[in-house]
Design an enzyme around this catalytic site. Structure first.
Site, PDB file in Angstrom:
ATOM      1  CB  CYS A 295      -0.915   0.010   1.225  1.00 13.55           C
ATOM      2  SG  CYS A 295       0.004   0.028   2.790  1.00 13.55           S
TER       3      CYS A 295
ATOM      4  CB  CYS B 225       4.272  -0.557   1.906  1.00 15.65           C
ATOM      5  SG  CYS B 225       3.231  -1.706   2.829  1.00 15.65           S
TER       6      CYS B 225
ATOM      7  CB  CYS C 260      46.569 -18.275 -10.665  1.00 13.23           C
ATOM      8  SG  CYS C 260      46.655 -16.482 -10.820  1.00 13.23           S
TER       9      CYS C 260
ATOM     10  CB  CYS D 248      42.605 -15.074 -11.511  1.00  6.79           C
ATOM     11  SG  CYS D 248      43.998 -15.199 -12.633  1.00  6.79           S
TER      12      CYS D 248
ATOM     13  CG  ASP E 178      18.146 -41.584   7.776  1.00  8.50           C
ATOM     14  OD1 ASP E 178      18.987 -42.120   7.042  1.00  8.50           O
ATOM     15  OD2 ASP E 178      17.297 -40.772   7.371  1.00  8.50           O
TER      16      ASP E 178
END
Length: 531
Positions: free
Chosen positions: A15, A18, A79, A82, A490
């Site tokens: 709204c 906001c 590397c 970089c 489990d």
């Protein structure tokens, strides 16, 4: 800090109130101006502040920014140094709130409130252009293509380097070879031949080192490619002058083989890296390959085969015996055992009927199922597992922070040591040994292994685990796993072979007679244990 206004989507706007609160939050950031929040298209605009500061202010106010996300392939990432430069270049682009590069995958993950084109432009300016297709979209070279290209470069370089190496060093291993070459070709022919072959190595397979390394030197941001270019180039130029203009230098040796062998060995290393990336990426591809390319869609007019990309939520699909489920869904008709071992590890197919959930990649064994699509594309369980595996492979472990801090200063330190080495050897032994010693320092003291070891180990570890059915949600779990002393499982499917087998039989009847009776009963059954 952004000079031009940033415009980006935000969430939580409902709204006018906001809008006011979001604008107030942005206006409260020091330096913010040109603040505007649009309720209609749910975007915010602000200038004069860093993107992260704007994002933090909005998040605190309850209206979080929604940054654009992209993963760019940066093939020039060679590397550890970089990595730092690529991240710094991307972070400096307007609107970027997050940038993380991964050396093992040569990928850059970016979140930005601005335009992704600005990120690409920043990488171009830093001499690390992202790979693109002809239509301008980002692209990633397939592992097979990248590995094949590096293999071809290495083979060409090795073929050109071998004669140079034998001409210069073969006599040390087999003296008659040296005498034969001198009597057959002569000194001048041998030297000019080495010059030509070495030039072909540097201008052909090794051209990328100079194309990427020289700009880094000129910008005072040297990386691994700069070390190779400087070392191989110095050896080649020195040797060329010694051959073409011998009067300019005191009597000295030539070092073409050093320049050629340096480039060839580095290319070998790059090929092996590409192979490792390709093999590890296969784990994710194997997961995604479990989903079929097409699906059988059920309509009022019957059934039709459609591409998996055309399936939409709500479509009713049919899976016949032996086929794989195309997308996640809920069974509407039919009944069949479904093999879910690829997801759950359960060795016995699960009887599935109307109302039960099915997942993409699982296999319908004996019956036919009609099911309504509930999750498609990237939202399927299989796709999310693949995404998590990729994220784990690209994760940065805490130990990498230490490595990156070291490598950020490593290359400049190597250059300083090489310069000191050159000066000392020049005073002690002359120009020739000075060049060779300085070049040796440049080449052997590269930080490739230091920066690549950790990300490559993450890729290999998570990739190998994925092929064995163990998936890591986060790469950091690998580092913490070293401290594990107890592991709890489990379900039995995690530890078993994934299929039932007969191990023992105790009976009061004769064994052969009982087996004949059992076989007769089970012969017409389609139950998994019967099979």
């Amino acid at each position: 800090m952004s000079a031009e206004p940033l415009t980006f989507p935000i969430s939580g706007l409902h709204c006018g109130a906001c809008v006011g609160r979001a604008e107030a939050a942005l206006s409260g950031v020091p330096g913010a101006h040109a603040v505007r929040v649009n309720l209609a298209n749910r975007t915010a605009q602000v200038a004069g502040v860093a993107a992260q500061a704007a994002a933090d202010a909005l998040a605190q106010a309850g209206y979080p920014a929604d940054p654009r996300q992209a993963t760019l392939h940066v093939p020039g990432m060679s590397c550890a140094s970089c990595v730092a430069r690529i991240e710094a270049a991307a972070t400096a682009a307007p609107g970027v709130v997050h940038a993380r590069a991964n050396l093992a995958t040569q990928m850059l993950d970016v979140k930005t409130l601005g335009d992704l084109d600005a990120v690409r432009a920043a990488l171009d300016a830093a001499s690390y252009p992202p790979a693109q297709t002809g239509d301008g979209t980002d692209t990633i070279a397939t592992p097979d293509h990248e590995t094949g290209a590096m293999r071809r470069k290495f083979i060409i370089a090795a073929a050109l380097t071998l004669p140079v190496f034998l001409a210069e060093m073969g006599g040390h291993m087999y003296p008659p070879l040296h005498h034969w070459l001198m009597s057959t070709l002569g000194v001048d022919t041998l030297r000019y031949g080495q010059l030509i072959l070495t030039a072909l190595v540097l201008a052909g397979p090794g051209a990328g080192f100079f194309r990427r390394g020289i700009p880094g030197l000129l910008r005072a941001r040297p990386d691994m490619d700069a070390l190779v270019a400087l070392g191989a180039g110095a050896a080649f130029v020195f040797s060329t002058v010694a051959v073409v203009l011998p009067t300019l230098l005191p009597p000295t040796g030539i070092y073409f083989e050093a320049a050629a062998v340096i480039v060839t060995l580095i290319l070998l290393g790059r090929w092996l890296e590409a192979r490792a990336r390709g093999r590890t990426g296969a784990a994710v591809r194997q997961l995604l390959d479990l989903a079929p390319d097409t699906a059988e869609r059920v309509t009022a007019d019957g059934t039709s085969e459609v591409p998996i990309a055309a399936v939409q939520i709500g479509d009713v699909l049919r899976a016949r015996p032996g086929s794989r489920i195309a997308v996640d869904g809920v069974v509407t008709d039919g009944q069949s055992p479904v093999d879910t071992a690829m997801l759950t590890g359960e060795p016995v197919p699960v009887l599935t009927g109307p109302g039960d959930v099915v997942h993409a990649g699982t296999v319908v064994t004996t019956g036919t199922l009609d099911y309504r699509a509930t999750h498609v594309g990237r939202d399927t369980t299989l796709a999310r597992i693949a995404t998590l595996t990729q994220a784990a492979q690209s994760a940065r472990l805490p130990v990498e922070a230490v490595v990156n801090r070291v490598t950020a200063w490593f290359v400049p330190a190597v250059l300083v040591v090489a310069a000191v080495t050159f000066v000392l050897w020049l005073m002690l032994a002359g120009l020739g040994p000075a060049v060779v010693s300085a070049v040796s320092v440049l080449i052997i003291a590269c930080p490739c292994a230091m920066g690549l070891a950790t990300p490559m180990s993450i890729m290999v570890g998570t990739g190998r685990a994925a092929t064995l059915g163990a998936l890591f949600h986060k790469g950091a779990a690998l580092q913490r796993l070293q401290d594990a002393r107890v592991i709890a499982f489990d379900k039995t499917g995690t530890l078993t072979e994934g299929r039932p087998t007969l191990t023992d039989m105790q009976t009061s009847l004769p064994r052969d007679a009982l087996l004949r009776l059992v076989a007769g009963v089970e012969a017409g059954s389609e139950h998994p244990i019967a099979q």
